[in-house]
Motif scaffolding. Structure first.
Motif, PDB file in Angstrom:
ATOM      1  N   TYR A 282     -45.918   2.601  10.168  1.00  0.00           N
ATOM      2  CA  TYR A 282     -47.014   2.759  10.123  1.00  0.00           C
ATOM      3  C   TYR A 282     -48.100   1.545  11.365  1.00  0.00           C
ATOM      4  O   TYR A 282     -48.619   2.065  11.219  1.00  0.00           O
ATOM      5  CB  TYR A 282     -46.988   1.238   8.754  1.00  0.00           C
ATOM      6  CG  TYR A 282     -48.351   0.838   8.551  1.00  0.00           C
ATOM      7  CD1 TYR A 282     -49.327   1.457   7.306  1.00  0.00           C
ATOM      8  CD2 TYR A 282     -48.277  -0.590   9.269  1.00  0.00           C
ATOM      9  CE1 TYR A 282     -50.430   0.390   7.254  1.00  0.00           C
ATOM     10  CE2 TYR A 282     -49.866  -0.864   8.943  1.00  0.00           C
ATOM     11  CZ  TYR A 282     -50.360  -0.867   7.610  1.00  0.00           C
ATOM     12  OH  TYR A 282     -52.034  -1.186   7.023  1.00  0.00           O
ATOM     13  N   GLN A 283     -46.712   1.146  12.013  1.00  0.00           N
ATOM     14  CA  GLN A 283     -47.548   0.569  12.939  1.00  0.00           C
ATOM     15  C   GLN A 283     -47.445   1.095  14.116  1.00  0.00           C
ATOM     16  O   GLN A 283     -48.129   1.166  15.379  1.00  0.00           O
ATOM     17  CB  GLN A 283     -46.633  -0.670  13.518  1.00  0.00           C
ATOM     18  CG  GLN A 283     -46.571  -1.844  14.609  1.00  0.00           C
ATOM     19  CD  GLN A 283     -47.387  -2.553  14.354  1.00  0.00           C
ATOM     20  OE1 GLN A 283     -48.031  -2.931  12.986  1.00  0.00           O
ATOM     21  NE2 GLN A 283     -49.119  -3.202  15.298  1.00  0.00           N
TER      22      GLN A 283
ATOM     23  N   ILE B 172     -51.097   2.528  13.823  1.00  0.00           N
ATOM     24  CA  ILE B 172     -52.187   1.961  14.552  1.00  0.00           C
ATOM     25  C   ILE B 172     -52.158   2.061  16.341  1.00  0.00           C
ATOM     26  O   ILE B 172     -53.034   1.858  16.470  1.00  0.00           O
ATOM     27  CB  ILE B 172     -51.722   0.002  13.970  1.00  0.00           C
ATOM     28  CG1 ILE B 172     -51.557   0.068  12.620  1.00  0.00           C
ATOM     29  CG2 ILE B 172     -52.332  -0.893  14.700  1.00  0.00           C
ATOM     30  CD1 ILE B 172     -51.557  -1.189  12.162  1.00  0.00           C
ATOM     31  N   GLU B 173     -50.816   1.857  16.793  1.00  0.00           N
ATOM     32  CA  GLU B 173     -50.716   1.853  18.030  1.00  0.00           C
ATOM     33  C   GLU B 173     -50.732   2.597  18.971  1.00  0.00           C
ATOM     34  O   GLU B 173     -51.433   3.071  20.121  1.00  0.00           O
ATOM     35  CB  GLU B 173     -49.538   0.726  18.697  1.00  0.00           C
ATOM     36  CG  GLU B 173     -49.497  -0.463  18.442  1.00  0.00           C
ATOM     37  CD  GLU B 173     -48.456  -1.187  18.579  1.00  0.00           C
ATOM     38  OE1 GLU B 173     -47.709  -1.404  19.937  1.00  0.00           O
ATOM     39  OE2 GLU B 173     -47.562  -2.311  18.061  1.00  0.00           O
ATOM     40  N   LYS B 174     -50.533   3.764  18.220  1.00  0.00           N
ATOM     41  CA  LYS B 174     -51.376   5.527  18.367  1.00  0.00           C
ATOM     42  C   LYS B 174     -50.168   5.686  19.900  1.00  0.00           C
ATOM     43  O   LYS B 174     -50.317   6.581  20.536  1.00  0.00           O
ATOM     44  CB  LYS B 174     -51.960   5.227  19.633  1.00  0.00           C
ATOM     45  CG  LYS B 174     -53.443   4.766  18.174  1.00  0.00           C
ATOM     46  CD  LYS B 174     -54.975   5.515  18.401  1.00  0.00           C
ATOM     47  CE  LYS B 174     -56.267   5.209  17.727  1.00  0.00           C
ATOM     48  NZ  LYS B 174     -57.183   5.158  18.327  1.00  0.00           N
TER      49      LYS B 174
ATOM     50  N   ARG C 245     -49.118  12.073  13.042  1.00  0.00           N
ATOM     51  CA  ARG C 245     -50.273  12.428  13.485  1.00  0.00           C
ATOM     52  C   ARG C 245     -50.813  13.166  13.320  1.00  0.00           C
ATOM     53  O   ARG C 245     -52.267  12.910  12.948  1.00  0.00           O
ATOM     54  CB  ARG C 245     -50.779  11.839  15.252  1.00  0.00           C
ATOM     55  CG  ARG C 245     -49.777  10.273  15.395  1.00  0.00           C
ATOM     56  CD  ARG C 245     -50.680   9.277  16.070  1.00  0.00           C
ATOM     57  NE  ARG C 245     -51.989   9.292  16.234  1.00  0.00           N
ATOM     58  CZ  ARG C 245     -53.054   8.853  17.177  1.00  0.00           C
ATOM     59  NH1 ARG C 245     -53.582   8.461  15.848  1.00  0.00           N
ATOM     60  NH2 ARG C 245     -53.397   9.149  18.476  1.00  0.00           N
TER      61      ARG C 245
ATOM     62  N   GLN D 237     -51.705   9.798   6.378  1.00  0.00           N
ATOM     63  CA  GLN D 237     -51.773   7.900   6.074  1.00  0.00           C
ATOM     64  C   GLN D 237     -50.373   7.787   5.395  1.00  0.00           C
ATOM     65  O   GLN D 237     -49.989   8.102   5.093  1.00  0.00           O
ATOM     66  CB  GLN D 237     -52.828   7.637   5.044  1.00  0.00           C
ATOM     67  CG  GLN D 237     -52.619   5.946   4.926  1.00  0.00           C
ATOM     68  CD  GLN D 237     -54.187   5.255   3.907  1.00  0.00           C
ATOM     69  OE1 GLN D 237     -54.634   6.345   3.237  1.00  0.00           O
ATOM     70  NE2 GLN D 237     -53.811   3.990   3.413  1.00  0.00           N
TER      71      GLN D 237
END
Length: 317
Positions: A212-213, A216-218, A246, A251
């Motif tokens: 999940y993180q 967010i940070e890609k 990705r 999600q």
């Protein structure tokens, strides 16, 4: 090792390797939710993939593909909280390989004992020291590191999305537990590369974990993670799984440890023995974490059955 290496041909070849493996991988059942006593608040057509019934664990698929492509009699080391370690140990015994599993101290003692029954050594260390322990084994003992989720052969072996599509040809939604991302990446790649462009794929992990993180940070991130679902709480997401997720996953959804505990209990009451790490996808469904399910065809993968009586005693009735 890049996403370009994960093609439909590679996944199909891995599926045949896994199906013919001497390790006894089975085509696990898919059952309609309506044929169980499980609760469901949304009106949709859910199918449950019982990967918790797989021999040793669901990781045996990836392990079967990994070991088929490596020399027999090798000396391997890996990191695992239980599922991969059990399959790795079983394969090591079959192929006459020497093995060692480095486990986080947070993993249940029963998992370490089980792994040792296959003749594989176990070393328990703090989560922050897992890689340093592996590096010591590689450098001092000339062992080869087999990754439990960031490995092309493992991900290809986990392409049970192909098996899912044999039972449900065009699902609207597929929900998969996510730790380091190997299973999720393999399932998602298999479904999307098979032409199911509109299928929504969700990964589910405990709160405070890495994929999940990373979204967010890609980029794959390292974190100090803690969860009752220890198999879904590695210190980092895998690089190749992250890139594949990705590309193919819609999600990453989070569930709490309390929701996971309740899911284990609900499944057990319905006659299904599923460990915390294998119950997260189910927890997301019953707690309405997956959007827009009304009238949809949904596949939920239960991905691990390694839970002992000692652990089950700690869950609510």
């Amino acid at each position: 090792m890049s996403t370009d290496d994960v093609t439909l041909d590679v996944l199909r070849e891995a599926r045949e390797t896994v199906r013919s493996s001497p390790l006894g991988v089975i085509n696990t059942p898919m059952i309609p939710w309506c044929q169980t006593t499980l609760p469901l608040s949304v009106s949709c057509n859910v199918h449950i993939k019982l990967e918790n019934m797989q021999k040793t664990s669901f990781k045996i698929r990836g392990v079967a593909n990994q070991f088929s492509r490596r020399p027999s009699g090798g000396h391997f080391v890996t990191i695992s909280a239980g599922n991969y370690g059990k399959s790795f140990a079983y394969a090591s015994k079959h192929y006459g390989s020497k093995g060692k599993v480095v486990m986080p101290e947070t993993a249940p003692e029963s998992r370490a004992t089980l792994i040792q029954t296959f003749g594989v050594e176990v070393e328990r260390v703090p989560t922050s020291s897992l890689m340093s322990a592996v590096n010591r084994c590689v450098q001092e003992d000339n062992m080869t590191f087999l990754h439990s989720y960031d490995d092309l052969d493992l991900i290809a072996g986990h392409a049970l999305g192909l098996e899912v599509l044999e039972a449900v040809s065009d699902p609207d939604v597929v929900v998969v537990c996510c730790g380091g991302g190997g299973l999720l990446a393999g399932v998602a790649a298999a479904i999307k590369l098979s032409g199911c462009d509109t299928t929504r794929i969700y990964g589910v992990e405990p709160e405070g974990c890495t994929m999940y993180q990373s979204f967010i940070e890609k980029k794959p991130v390292w974190m100090d993670t803690h969860s009752i679902a220890s198999g879904l709480a590695p210190p980092s997401a895998g690089r190749l799984p992250f890139e594949l997720c990705r590309l193919y996953v819609d999600q990453i959804v989070l569930v709490s440890d309390d929701e996971i505990k309740a899911a284990v209990s609900a499944l057990y009451r319905a006659g299904l023995v599923v460990e915390p790490s294998g119950s997260a996808a189910f927890a997301a469904l019953v707690n309405d974490k997956i959007p827009d399910l009304e009238g949809k065809t949904v596949v939920c993968i239960l991905s691990g059955g390694n839970v002992g009586k000692d652990e089950l005693a700690n869950f609510p009735d």
